[in-house]
Design an enzyme around this catalytic site. Sequence first.
Site, PDB file in Angstrom:
ATOM      1  CE  LYS A   1      -2.637   0.000   3.564  1.00  0.00           C
ATOM      2  NZ  LYS A   1      -2.459  -1.320   4.194  1.00  0.00           N
TER       3      LYS A   1
ATOM      4  NE  ARG B   1      -6.169   1.183  10.860  1.00  0.00           N
ATOM      5  CZ  ARG B   1      -5.072   0.770  10.262  1.00  0.00           C
ATOM      6  NH1 ARG B   1      -5.048  -0.392   9.661  1.00  0.00           N
ATOM      7  NH2 ARG B   1      -3.993   1.511  10.276  1.00  0.00           N
TER       8      ARG B   1
ATOM      9  NE  ARG C   1       9.279  -6.194   6.078  1.00  0.00           N
ATOM     10  CZ  ARG C   1       8.046  -5.706   6.098  1.00  0.00           C
ATOM     11  NH1 ARG C   1       7.515  -5.180   5.006  1.00  0.00           N
ATOM     12  NH2 ARG C   1       7.328  -5.739   7.207  1.00  0.00           N
TER      13      ARG C   1
ATOM     14  NE  ARG D   1      10.914  -2.761  10.171  1.00  0.00           N
ATOM     15  CZ  ARG D   1      10.250  -2.490   9.053  1.00  0.00           C
ATOM     16  NH1 ARG D   1       9.178  -3.179   8.729  1.00  0.00           N
ATOM     17  NH2 ARG D   1      10.644  -1.530   8.264  1.00  0.00           N
TER      18      ARG D   1
ATOM     19  NE  ARG E   1       1.155  -6.013  11.394  1.00  0.00           N
ATOM     20  CZ  ARG E   1       2.225  -5.749  10.647  1.00  0.00           C
ATOM     21  NH1 ARG E   1       3.343  -6.398  10.865  1.00  0.00           N
ATOM     22  NH2 ARG E   1       2.173  -4.858   9.700  1.00  0.00           N
TER      23      ARG E   1
END
Length: 203
Positions: A13, A85, A119, A150, A161
Amino acid sequence: MRIILLGAPGAGKGTAAVKIAAKYGAAHISTGDLLRKNIKEGTELGKKAKEFVDNGHLVPDELVIALVKDSVGKIESFLFDGFPRTTEQAKAVDTFTAIDKVINLQIDEALLMSRITGRRICKDCAAVYHVDLLNGKDKCSLCGGKLCQRADDNEATVKSRLDVYKKQTAPLIDYYKQQNKLIDIDAGREAAAVFADVEKILG
Ligand SMILES: [Zn+2]
């Protein structure tokens, strides 16, 4: 143009929003940025928001909507990134502006999981890599910094999530479908291909 960009965390996004804003001159509106800006500038709404943030609470819906409404003001062309949202927020948006199109960045869950858990970020310059393309290297090719994962980029956190996102957003997707505003884009491809589709939609 008045656009909403939907997509799960990690669907790209942010990247798409920056490109759309640059090409079409639309104001890029994200609620996180709005909150930070208003708190920093000490606006009336910012002061109210700061009380919640300082006490470690979520900023309530009403206040977030008031901030968005205030920022949209008389702007002709904008892009909402990660907002609304929920259906409640979407209904509130419909009371103060008319959205033209809702672009839904769709991505396969397994692919999304691999993107995020693979990542690796340079701890010095924040460059982003994927473990599959590093061939075992653990240093940044730009600055030589150490590449790290991370803490949030693990499977359990990403899964939870995604579950929250799906639960909140499924009704929102139906809401915009019924208004004939929803356009799905396959976001499981390279950013350039995704943006080419966006350009077809926005003209
Ligand atoms: Zn680096």
